[in-house]
Design an enzyme around this catalytic site. Sequence first.
Site: not given
Length: 492
Positions: A92, A253-254, A263
């Site tokens: 993003g 997602d990390n 992340d």
Amino acid sequence: MNTWLDLDYVQIFQTLPDTLYSPVTPQALSNPFMVGYSPACAQLIGLDPNTLNQDTTLKLLSGQSLLSNWQPIAMKYTGHQFGYYNPDLGDGRGVLLTQVKHDDTIWDLHLKGAGLTPYSRQGDGRAVLRSSIREFLCSEALAALNVPTSRALCVVGTDTPVYREQVETGATVMRISESHIRFGHFEYCSFTQQTDLLKTLCDHTIKHHFSDLLHKTNENIYAEFFRAVLTRTAKLMAQWQSIGFAHGVMNTDNMSIIGDTFDFGPFAFLDDYDPSFICNHSDHQGRYAFNQQPNIANWNLAVLAQALLPLVDKESLVTILDTYPAIFEQYFLENMARKLGLTGDALHHKNIIEQTLHMMKNCKLDFSYFFRKLADIHQTKTHQHLRDMCLDINAFDDWFDQYQHALAHNNQALNSNHDTARKARMNQVNPKYILRNYLAQNAIKAAQNGDNSQVQQLFEVLQNPFDEQPEFEEYAQLPPEWGKTLEISCSS
Ligand code: AMP
Ligand code: MG
């Protein structure tokens, strides 16, 4: 050594189907300036570190210019956040600018804070100075501690305002890693029922990051791929737990598929040893508390296993998943035995390892400080110093008897000619310098007031965390009381 123009750029990720990414152009930030840079990271990609002081670097890393052979993209992925599936994730605010081949390794060059992408949702695509400095310092500190991690080439500040709880300085961080592929990439392919895509992504990941599996012709290669990811993840968790690192946001997602620390958000290195420490202030349940990390990694691996179901039979996945606790424990005990100066089969030292952690908890001992000082416990004054720090003297004395016993049993009794060798070994794994929250905070404050020298200074101290560096003694001190209770904002 090369300038930016001379590097060997490749676009390997773009060989994958374009459902996995969207081409994007970074949105320029204005009046960029260098805040901190890592010469060691420049060398990884074959870039002359002197290049980092040049205007070209500022232009490239603020999105003001692009090289013609770069093809920037934002990656699409999904993931489980705090236990719930979120189908709408993707880069993003980060852009994979390009990839660089150097010494047979391909590195992703990812610019975080580069502006809006198709996956920005309600976000602004930006990153603020404080979180960018934290990511820069932590990536490079973990690398120096020999913990697998994504790296950071530099932090660039700008005068583009970014709005969080208040107006802040916008910044970018150039993240470097052998892969930005996350568990969430596989979840995306699988949960949207794109089985061909899932297979293609697995093949790509195996080819570039798990190539030793290609020789295993008898096995289901995707099952072996899962086993390899599980092993790397277990090893990483054992390293976090033995260095006292709390990640804070272990959403799938990390989670890096290659087993890097990945992340950075509200992470922390432990100060006083509190196993249930929560560094993320929006984590009210303590899902990502320090002592939950190994279990959460196991949970995340179960999600990955589920994503691989179209390619591997369920029994094989479950059998492999069941091996996780023992693999984690083996790595963890090995690391902890080394921290205690004990040699030989780590399983034999399980009792003293558990007793040590129990005592540290009861005594509220500072995690890194204690282990570093422990190497000198044969000296009366160090023994006294550690004892004086304990809240529960009896617990300390009992433990000390047990530790002496364990060392003697390991043929290296205290106050023998083994002390020097043991100390040398322990100092190679117990860092003197760690990125304490308050140290990062002091450097960030200075940078927010226009003085970037403290970021670079702290970076340099953390480059040699196991060395004595007597000129930097102040960075090795126990944290001040205010430093232990800092609330790190989760907005970034
Ligand atoms: P994180 O908590 O940093 O791992 O981010 C979770 C998701 O939110 C990722 O898909 C990020 O790309 C996205 N995200 C975080 N901050 C922003 C932002 N300021 N603008 C756009 N997307 C963001
Ligand atoms: Mg993330």
